[in-house]
Design an enzyme around this catalytic site. Structure first.
Site, PDB file in Angstrom:
ATOM      1  N   TYR A 101       0.827  -1.164  -0.044  1.00 21.87           N
ATOM      2  CA  TYR A 101      -0.108   0.009  -0.005  1.00 21.87           C
ATOM      3  C   TYR A 101       0.804   1.264  -0.164  1.00 21.87           C
ATOM      4  O   TYR A 101       1.819   1.422   0.852  1.00 21.87           O
ATOM      5  CB  TYR A 101      -0.884  -0.049   1.270  1.00 21.87           C
ATOM      6  CG  TYR A 101      -1.737   1.238   1.392  1.00 21.87           C
ATOM      7  CD1 TYR A 101      -2.985   1.462   1.115  1.00 21.87           C
ATOM      8  CD2 TYR A 101      -1.127   2.483   1.948  1.00 21.87           C
ATOM      9  CE1 TYR A 101      -3.786   2.497   1.098  1.00 21.87           C
ATOM     10  CE2 TYR A 101      -1.676   3.575   2.074  1.00 21.87           C
ATOM     11  CZ  TYR A 101      -3.035   3.663   1.607  1.00 21.87           C
ATOM     12  OH  TYR A 101      -3.883   4.818   1.710  1.00 21.87           O
ATOM     13  N   GLU A 187      -3.600   7.393  -4.005  1.00 16.34           N
ATOM     14  CA  GLU A 187      -3.500   5.881  -3.198  1.00 16.34           C
ATOM     15  C   GLU A 187      -3.224   4.914  -4.262  1.00 16.34           C
ATOM     16  O   GLU A 187      -4.026   4.674  -5.314  1.00 16.34           O
ATOM     17  CB  GLU A 187      -4.608   5.926  -2.505  1.00 16.34           C
ATOM     18  CG  GLU A 187      -4.794   4.477  -1.457  1.00 16.34           C
ATOM     19  CD  GLU A 187      -6.130   4.115  -0.921  1.00 16.34           C
ATOM     20  OE1 GLU A 187      -6.170   4.909   0.164  1.00 16.34           O
ATOM     21  OE2 GLU A 187      -7.006   3.563  -1.468  1.00 16.34           O
TER      22      GLU A 187
END
Ligand code: GDP
Ligand code: MN
Length: 372
Positions: A101, A187
């Site tokens: 991530y 993101e």
């Protein structure tokens, strides 16, 4: 404004962040063609502005072009999390060795951007942060300092050593995207380790609604915005589309939020948020009614106005004009300044206001369900 994955992906591509080859399609035949060109297996991904598409069934793998066509036939036009799927991103499936991530958002208390990284990507990052806080690293980027490499090295100290160099590279490019697109969030989840190196398999960008639009958005902006939202903005109304059946208009953000809550409590689902603001005249109310009644899925209109600087007679005039000949049932709650005149105007238009907002919510929900 939240961009769709394909738009974020396009921005990544332009910015040098590696993504797997892919194509955007709008028909089952298009999906088949894309699968043929890209080479199977492929992954089909529903383009809707919501997260958790994997779990909701919006991401499917196809071993052959015919299968891609079948899957596309099922996904296109279907609803995912209350949003209609109009397009699919078809990407060549890659072997995933590990999922990471990487994101950048704004830390308001520190007044700076902040990087967030986890070697346990692919899943909900909030969940990882809760259950395994050690698996999530944060690093602020003080605006006056800019991005320094020592901060990135510290951020990636919890990363496996063999991917650190590549992570540093992707992070620097992602920071450029964050700045130049005036994002409040960028993101990549998952940022996948593959035999071909790191690849961004998902792209989420939220652009600050107060950003100063520039050339960087050419070809992207229009496609991203809900057309009704854009129309409302141009008319000076704040409107947000939602997935339900009860169209809502009110004055003041707090009152509108309370109205949404009451409708939910009464067992219904709001179709939108619309605040006409303070002191709205009839013309503005009329525009608001026109916008809400055109929203997909709306079965009843609930107007909840508390007159102060907003005059009830003006609101009533707007409602009366806009709802003439409208096939939808209308529920109105109107109190405050010039209430009596407002009620007279409504009565002439054949509308009887309810006394309280609770009563209005219950009545609107019943009408939305087809009850009397
Ligand atoms: P989200 O659930 O809406 O965040 O959608 P993602 O794009 O993150 O996809 C969810 C999951 O599907 C990822 O964590 C991957 O495991 C898988 N996935 C997504 N894209 C690909 C791909 O190109 N290849 C493969 N093999 N898996 C993918
Ligand atoms: Mn994702």
């Amino acid at each position: 404004m939240r961009l769709l994955e394909w738009q974020g992906r396009e921005i990544f591509e332009r910015s040098g962040i590696p993504v797997p080859p892919g194509e955007l399609v709008r028909t089952p035949e298009g999906a088949r063609g894309a699968a043929e060109r890209l080479g199977c297996p492929v992954v089909l991904k529903a383009q809707v502005p919501i997260g958790g598409r994997g779990k909701a069934g919006g991401i499917k793998k196809a071993a052959r072009p015919e299968e891609a066509e079948d899957i596309a036939r099922r996904l296109l036009g279907a609803e995912l999390g209350g949003v209609k799927v109009n397009s699919l991103l078809v990407v060549r499936a890659v072997d995933i060795l590990s999922e990471h991530y990487l994101g950048i958002t704004v830390d308001r208390s520190r007044r700076s951007g902040v990087f967030i990284y986890s070697p346990s990507g692919g899943m909900d990052i909030e969940e990882v942060a809760k259950t395994r806080p050690d698996a999530v690293a944060r690093e602020p980027v003080p605006p006056l300092e800019g991005l320094s490499l020592f901060r990135l090295r510290r951020l990636f100290s919890i990363a496996p050593t063999h991917v650190r160099k590549e992570l540093m590279n992707v992070a620097q490019k992602l920071f450029q995207v964050f700045l130049s697109y005036e994002a409040s969030l960028v993101e990549i989840n998952p940022l996948a380790e593959t035999p071909e190196g790191l690849l961004a398999l998902d792209a989420k960008l939220i652009i600050d609604d107060d950003h100063r639009p520039g050339d960087q958005f050419a070809g992207l902006r229009e496609a991203a915005e809900d057309p009704l939202e854009a129309e409302a903005k141009a008319a000076g109304l704040s409107y947000v589309g939602l997935a339900g059946e009860v169209g809502i208009i009110g004055n003041g953000a707090g009152l509108v939020m309370a109205t949404l809550d009451l409708v939910s409590q009464a067992g219904g689902r709001p179709a939108n948020f619309l605040d006409i603001g303070g002191g709205a005249r009839a013309e503005r109310v009329k525009r608001a009614v026109e916008i809400v009644t055109r929203a997909p899925g709306v079965r009843v209109l609930f107007v909840n106005v508390f007159g102060g600087i907003t005059r009830c007679d003006e609101v009533a005039r707007g409602i009366a004009e806009a709802t003439e000949g409208l096939p939808l049932p209308v529920v109105v709650r109107l109190t405050g300044t010039n209430e009596r005149q407002g009620r007279e105007i409504l009565a002439q238009a054949g509308l009887v206001p309810v006394e309280t907002m609770e009563e209005g919510a219950v009545r609107a929900v019943a009408l939305a369900k087809g009850e009397k």
